[in-house]
Each structure stands twice: as structure tokens, then as C-alpha cells.
Write a protein that holds these residues in place. Structure first.
Motif, PDB file in Angstrom:
ATOM      1  N   ALA A 162     -25.116 -28.198 -16.599  1.00  0.00           N
ATOM      2  CA  ALA A 162     -26.061 -27.669 -15.615  1.00  0.00           C
ATOM      3  C   ALA A 162     -25.320 -26.948 -14.492  1.00  0.00           C
ATOM      4  O   ALA A 162     -25.736 -25.870 -14.059  1.00  0.00           O
ATOM      5  CB  ALA A 162     -26.917 -28.800 -15.047  1.00  0.00           C
ATOM      6  N   LYS A 163     -24.207 -27.521 -14.031  1.00  0.00           N
ATOM      7  CA  LYS A 163     -23.440 -26.902 -12.947  1.00  0.00           C
ATOM      8  C   LYS A 163     -22.801 -25.597 -13.394  1.00  0.00           C
ATOM      9  O   LYS A 163     -22.742 -24.630 -12.635  1.00  0.00           O
ATOM     10  CB  LYS A 163     -22.367 -27.852 -12.409  1.00  0.00           C
ATOM     11  N   VAL A 164     -22.317 -25.548 -14.621  1.00  0.00           N
ATOM     12  CA  VAL A 164     -21.724 -24.314 -15.144  1.00  0.00           C
ATOM     13  C   VAL A 164     -22.804 -23.239 -15.282  1.00  0.00           C
ATOM     14  O   VAL A 164     -22.590 -22.086 -14.902  1.00  0.00           O
ATOM     15  CB  VAL A 164     -20.991 -24.566 -16.480  1.00  0.00           C
ATOM     16  N   GLU A 165     -23.972 -23.619 -15.798  1.00  0.00           N
ATOM     17  CA  GLU A 165     -25.080 -22.661 -15.909  1.00  0.00           C
ATOM     18  C   GLU A 165     -25.493 -22.148 -14.537  1.00  0.00           C
ATOM     19  O   GLU A 165     -25.746 -20.952 -14.360  1.00  0.00           O
ATOM     20  CB  GLU A 165     -26.278 -23.317 -16.603  1.00  0.00           C
ATOM     21  N   GLU A 166     -25.551 -23.040 -13.560  1.00  0.00           N
ATOM     22  CA  GLU A 166     -25.929 -22.675 -12.201  1.00  0.00           C
ATOM     23  C   GLU A 166     -24.924 -21.685 -11.607  1.00  0.00           C
ATOM     24  O   GLU A 166     -25.301 -20.672 -11.022  1.00  0.00           O
ATOM     25  CB  GLU A 166     -25.964 -23.962 -11.375  1.00  0.00           C
ATOM     26  N   ALA A 167     -23.633 -21.958 -11.788  1.00  0.00           N
ATOM     27  CA  ALA A 167     -22.588 -21.061 -11.277  1.00  0.00           C
ATOM     28  C   ALA A 167     -22.629 -19.718 -12.010  1.00  0.00           C
ATOM     29  O   ALA A 167     -22.480 -18.658 -11.384  1.00  0.00           O
ATOM     30  CB  ALA A 167     -21.218 -21.711 -11.424  1.00  0.00           C
ATOM     31  N   THR A 168     -22.851 -19.747 -13.313  1.00  0.00           N
ATOM     32  CA  THR A 168     -22.936 -18.514 -14.092  1.00  0.00           C
ATOM     33  C   THR A 168     -24.107 -17.659 -13.622  1.00  0.00           C
ATOM     34  O   THR A 168     -23.984 -16.435 -13.471  1.00  0.00           O
ATOM     35  CB  THR A 168     -23.067 -18.836 -15.588  1.00  0.00           C
ATOM     36  N   ALA A 169     -25.243 -18.298 -13.365  1.00  0.00           N
ATOM     37  CA  ALA A 169     -26.408 -17.565 -12.857  1.00  0.00           C
ATOM     38  C   ALA A 169     -26.132 -16.958 -11.488  1.00  0.00           C
ATOM     39  O   ALA A 169     -26.529 -15.820 -11.208  1.00  0.00           O
ATOM     40  CB  ALA A 169     -27.633 -18.491 -12.803  1.00  0.00           C
ATOM     41  N   ALA A 170     -25.423 -17.691 -10.635  1.00  0.00           N
ATOM     42  CA  ALA A 170     -25.073 -17.169  -9.306  1.00  0.00           C
ATOM     43  C   ALA A 170     -24.152 -15.965  -9.438  1.00  0.00           C
ATOM     44  O   ALA A 170     -24.323 -14.956  -8.731  1.00  0.00           O
ATOM     45  CB  ALA A 170     -24.409 -18.267  -8.466  1.00  0.00           C
ATOM     46  N   ILE A 171     -23.201 -16.034 -10.341  1.00  0.00           N
ATOM     47  CA  ILE A 171     -22.286 -14.905 -10.573  1.00  0.00           C
ATOM     48  C   ILE A 171     -23.072 -13.702 -11.088  1.00  0.00           C
ATOM     49  O   ILE A 171     -22.857 -12.574 -10.633  1.00  0.00           O
ATOM     50  CB  ILE A 171     -21.165 -15.303 -11.554  1.00  0.00           C
ATOM     51  N   ALA A 172     -23.994 -13.946 -12.005  1.00  0.00           N
ATOM     52  CA  ALA A 172     -24.817 -12.853 -12.545  1.00  0.00           C
ATOM     53  C   ALA A 172     -25.631 -12.185 -11.442  1.00  0.00           C
ATOM     54  O   ALA A 172     -25.719 -10.948 -11.385  1.00  0.00           O
ATOM     55  CB  ALA A 172     -25.747 -13.379 -13.634  1.00  0.00           C
ATOM     56  N   ARG A 173     -26.180 -12.974 -10.520  1.00  0.00           N
ATOM     57  CA  ARG A 173     -26.937 -12.389  -9.398  1.00  0.00           C
ATOM     58  C   ARG A 173     -26.019 -11.558  -8.519  1.00  0.00           C
ATOM     59  O   ARG A 173     -26.396 -10.483  -8.055  1.00  0.00           O
ATOM     60  CB  ARG A 173     -27.610 -13.494  -8.576  1.00  0.00           C
ATOM     61  N   MET A 174     -24.828 -12.040  -8.295  1.00  0.00           N
ATOM     62  CA  MET A 174     -23.876 -11.288  -7.462  1.00  0.00           C
ATOM     63  C   MET A 174     -23.478  -9.983  -8.118  1.00  0.00           C
ATOM     64  O   MET A 174     -23.322  -8.967  -7.437  1.00  0.00           O
ATOM     65  CB  MET A 174     -22.633 -12.145  -7.184  1.00  0.00           C
ATOM     66  N   LEU A 175     -23.347  -9.980  -9.425  1.00  0.00           N
ATOM     67  CA  LEU A 175     -22.953  -8.756 -10.134  1.00  0.00           C
ATOM     68  C   LEU A 175     -24.068  -7.725 -10.146  1.00  0.00           C
ATOM     69  O   LEU A 175     -23.800  -6.526 -10.226  1.00  0.00           O
ATOM     70  CB  LEU A 175     -22.527  -9.088 -11.565  1.00  0.00           C
ATOM     71  N   ARG A 176     -25.321  -8.168 -10.075  1.00  0.00           N
ATOM     72  CA  ARG A 176     -26.460  -7.248 -10.075  1.00  0.00           C
ATOM     73  C   ARG A 176     -26.580  -6.492  -8.758  1.00  0.00           C
ATOM     74  O   ARG A 176     -27.233  -5.472  -8.686  1.00  0.00           O
ATOM     75  CB  ARG A 176     -27.748  -7.989 -10.352  1.00  0.00           C
ATOM     76  N   THR A 177     -25.971  -6.997  -7.708  1.00  0.00           N
ATOM     77  CA  THR A 177     -26.125  -6.362  -6.396  1.00  0.00           C
ATOM     78  C   THR A 177     -25.087  -5.292  -6.177  1.00  0.00           C
ATOM     79  O   THR A 177     -24.132  -5.148  -6.831  1.00  0.00           O
ATOM     80  CB  THR A 177     -26.046  -7.392  -5.255  1.00  0.00           C
TER      81      THR A 177
END
Length: 126
Positions: free
Chosen positions: A111-126
């Protein structure tokens, strides 16, 4: 205002809205308690106040009819400052929250890895 209720300005009315609601965030199991950024909280708040000052400077530039390119240069600097802050926060999350979940074992690490991956994906979209 608590740490989880940082505000963002909504529209031109100047009203504050909870950042979590604006971002569509939700509570995470185990989200309470000391976070990875807690030990450097004062430094982070100082940095965010500096970024806030940059944004207020942008508002003044527009009010004073400053040349477009000069404003865009400051927008770029403000954006980079926020990105840098986000990367620091992400690193602290990985070192603290993800590492803690890895030490504990079990399904929480996924869950923590998925959460961090999602945060990274949001950062890359900006």
C-alpha cells in the motif's frame, strides 16, 4: 489550522478551501502520528512561507502591469521551488513511512509503495 488543513485559495474571492479536499485526498490508515517531515517541520514551514512570498510577488507584478516575460520567469522560479519542496517531502516519506512499512512487513508495504508511486505520477503530470 492543522497540518492536514493547509489551505489553497479558491478562485478570485480569496476564500480558503482545505487542500486535501481540493486535491481529492482522503485519510490513510496509519496517517496520524509523526510523519517523515516532522523533524524538519519548522524548516519546511519557513520554505513554504518563502514560496508564498514568491506567489504574492507574482500578484504584485500583475497588479503593477509588469512585462509578461518577467512574470513568466517568476512563475517558473515559483514552480521549481514547489517541485523542489515536493521532492524533499517525497524523499522523507520514502525514508520514514515506506521504510517503516518495510520493517513491519505485511500488506502495508504494498500500500505504501502504491501510494508513493501515485504521488510520483501526480508530480510527473505537472
Amino acid at each position: 489550522m492543522t497540518a492536514s488543513q493547509t489551505s489553497v485559495t479558491s478562485g478570485s474571492s480569496g476564500e480558503a478551501a482545505p487542500a486535501a479536499a481540493a486535491a481529492g485526498s482522503h485519510e490513510h490508515p496509519g496517517a496520524a502520528g509523526p510523519h517523515g517531515y516532522s523533524k524538519d517541520k519548522d524548516a519546511h514551514l519557513k520554505r513554504l512561507r518563502r514560496i508564498e512570498g514568491q506567489i504574492r510577488g507574482l500578484q504584485r507584478m500583475v497588479e503593477e502591469d509588469v512585462y509578461c516575460i518577467d512574470i513568466l520567469t517568476q512563475v517558473s522560479a515559483s514552480t521549481k521551488a514547489l517541485q523542489s519542496f515536493a521532492l524533499q517531502l517525497l524523499e522523507e516519506h520514502l525514508r520514514h513511512c515506506v521504510a517503516h512499512a518495510a520493517r513491519e512487513g505485511g500488506p502495508e508495504i504494498d500500500a505504501k509503495v502504491e501510494e508513493a508511486t501515485a504521488a510520483i505520477a501526480r508530480m510527473l503530470r505537472t
